[in-house]
Scaffold this active site. Sequence first.
Site, mmCIF file in Angstrom:
data_model
loop_
_atom_site.group_PDB
_atom_site.id
_atom_site.type_symbol
_atom_site.label_atom_id
_atom_site.label_comp_id
_atom_site.label_asym_id
_atom_site.label_seq_id
_atom_site.Cartn_x
_atom_site.Cartn_y
_atom_site.Cartn_z
ATOM 1 N N ASP A 9 61.628 62.327 53.976
ATOM 2 C CA ASP A 9 61.902 63.679 54.432
ATOM 3 C C ASP A 9 63.253 64.094 53.890
ATOM 4 O O ASP A 9 64.041 63.265 53.418
ATOM 5 C CB ASP A 9 61.889 63.751 55.963
ATOM 6 C CG ASP A 9 62.141 65.164 56.496
ATOM 7 O OD1 ASP A 9 61.697 66.132 55.841
ATOM 8 O OD2 ASP A 9 62.790 65.300 57.542
ATOM 9 N N SER A 10 63.539 65.393 54.014
ATOM 10 C CA SER A 10 64.839 65.912 53.596
ATOM 11 C C SER A 10 65.951 65.439 54.529
ATOM 12 O O SER A 10 67.128 65.674 54.255
ATOM 13 C CB SER A 10 64.812 67.444 53.587
ATOM 14 O OG SER A 10 64.545 67.931 54.889
ATOM 15 N N GLY A 42 64.755 73.391 52.479
ATOM 16 C CA GLY A 42 64.149 74.706 52.638
ATOM 17 C C GLY A 42 64.844 75.849 51.930
ATOM 18 O O GLY A 42 64.239 76.892 51.681
ATOM 19 N N CYS A 72 57.731 66.263 55.162
ATOM 20 C CA CYS A 72 58.572 67.441 55.004
ATOM 21 C C CYS A 72 57.676 68.594 54.583
ATOM 22 O O CYS A 72 56.987 68.498 53.560
ATOM 23 C CB CYS A 72 59.634 67.183 53.932
ATOM 24 S SG CYS A 72 60.644 68.608 53.473
ATOM 25 N N THR A 74 58.453 71.545 53.455
ATOM 26 C CA THR A 74 58.902 72.184 52.214
ATOM 27 C C THR A 74 58.525 71.349 50.997
ATOM 28 O O THR A 74 58.073 71.882 49.982
ATOM 29 C CB THR A 74 60.425 72.410 52.254
ATOM 30 O OG1 THR A 74 60.746 73.213 53.391
ATOM 31 C CG2 THR A 74 60.906 73.097 50.996
ATOM 32 N N GLU A 150 71.092 67.980 61.679
ATOM 33 C CA GLU A 150 71.694 66.978 60.801
ATOM 34 C C GLU A 150 73.179 66.757 61.102
ATOM 35 O O GLU A 150 73.741 65.722 60.774
ATOM 36 C CB GLU A 150 71.515 67.393 59.334
ATOM 37 C CG GLU A 150 70.088 67.362 58.833
ATOM 38 C CD GLU A 150 69.562 65.948 58.595
ATOM 39 O OE1 GLU A 150 70.376 65.038 58.349
ATOM 40 O OE2 GLU A 150 68.338 65.756 58.674
ATOM 41 N N CYS A 182 58.420 72.696 60.491
ATOM 42 C CA CYS A 182 59.409 71.807 59.879
ATOM 43 C C CYS A 182 59.459 70.556 60.730
ATOM 44 O O CYS A 182 59.444 70.639 61.966
ATOM 45 C CB CYS A 182 60.782 72.490 59.837
ATOM 46 S SG CYS A 182 62.142 71.413 59.320
ATOM 47 N N THR A 183 59.521 69.381 60.110
ATOM 48 C CA THR A 183 59.473 68.142 60.884
ATOM 49 C C THR A 183 60.733 67.892 61.699
ATOM 50 O O THR A 183 60.734 67.037 62.582
ATOM 51 C CB THR A 183 59.200 66.926 59.974
ATOM 52 O OG1 THR A 183 60.179 66.877 58.920
ATOM 53 C CG2 THR A 183 57.814 67.012 59.364
ATOM 54 N N HIS A 184 61.797 68.631 61.425
ATOM 55 C CA HIS A 184 62.970 68.559 62.297
ATOM 56 C C HIS A 184 62.709 69.247 63.639
ATOM 57 O O HIS A 184 63.293 68.875 64.662
ATOM 58 C CB HIS A 184 64.180 69.250 61.642
ATOM 59 C CG HIS A 184 64.862 68.463 60.574
ATOM 60 N ND1 HIS A 184 64.312 68.273 59.330
ATOM 61 C CD2 HIS A 184 66.074 67.828 60.555
ATOM 62 C CE1 HIS A 184 65.151 67.555 58.587
ATOM 63 N NE2 HIS A 184 66.221 67.276 59.314
#
Length: 259
Positions: A9-10, A42, A72, A74, A150, A182-184
Amino acid sequence: MKQPIGIFDSGIGGTSIWKEVMHLLPYESTLFLADSANAPYGEKIKEEILSLSIKNTEYLLKKGAKLIVVACNTATTNAIATLRETYAVPFIGIEPAIKPAALKTQTGVVGVLATKGTLSSSLFHNTTKMHASGIRVIEQVGTGLVDLIEEGKLESKEMRDLLATYIYPMIAKGMDCLVLGCTHYPYLIPILKDMIPSDITILDSGLAVAKQTKTVLEKNNLLAPKTALVDHCLYSNKDAVLLKQFVPLKSAKVAYLDF
């Protein structure tokens, strides 16, 4: 096969997918990369997203990944087609849960909170056109949300204030389903539930991704034997201490890795 499932993932958001995979497939080892040094994806152009996705994929393949989950939205919408054309292992992608939201909505209004990279992609628009005909889909770019997560500011007033500017206008327009693209964002669910009416359904794609991962492993005879020793390794190229906060499994190895 005892080789690990690779996941990238990002940033740390992909751990929401990792948890679902780990719970559904308890005999599988995993190798997770959080590319937090380059988060968020993103806001990046497609070429950069593709380059980063290739870098992450090649590291996971070098470490023996038998399947790769692109955790992710994106990266899925901008890179997974090329990854599938380029590499021999199976890839599992993730995209916003538009179809289940369209089936569930009673008001005919669905909100989608996602990154610019996801909402501007052709895959997202094709999915919406296919599954949400006759449904009003309100697209909202969640600028700044990934950055705050983050930065370790998940519970901050700044986060609540920012969410309010995104969510309340969608509620005012009659939204009764909120899709987290979004996975966040699943880590925002406790905050969102405190902010929005209880009759609004929040949907994310984590369990669906885990189920698809299991299906593809079975189809390709890649499942690990139930006697296999399980090993979970999670790496961040920015902040392993923060990553550790999102990993509830004490036996998992969480560390900094320059990749």
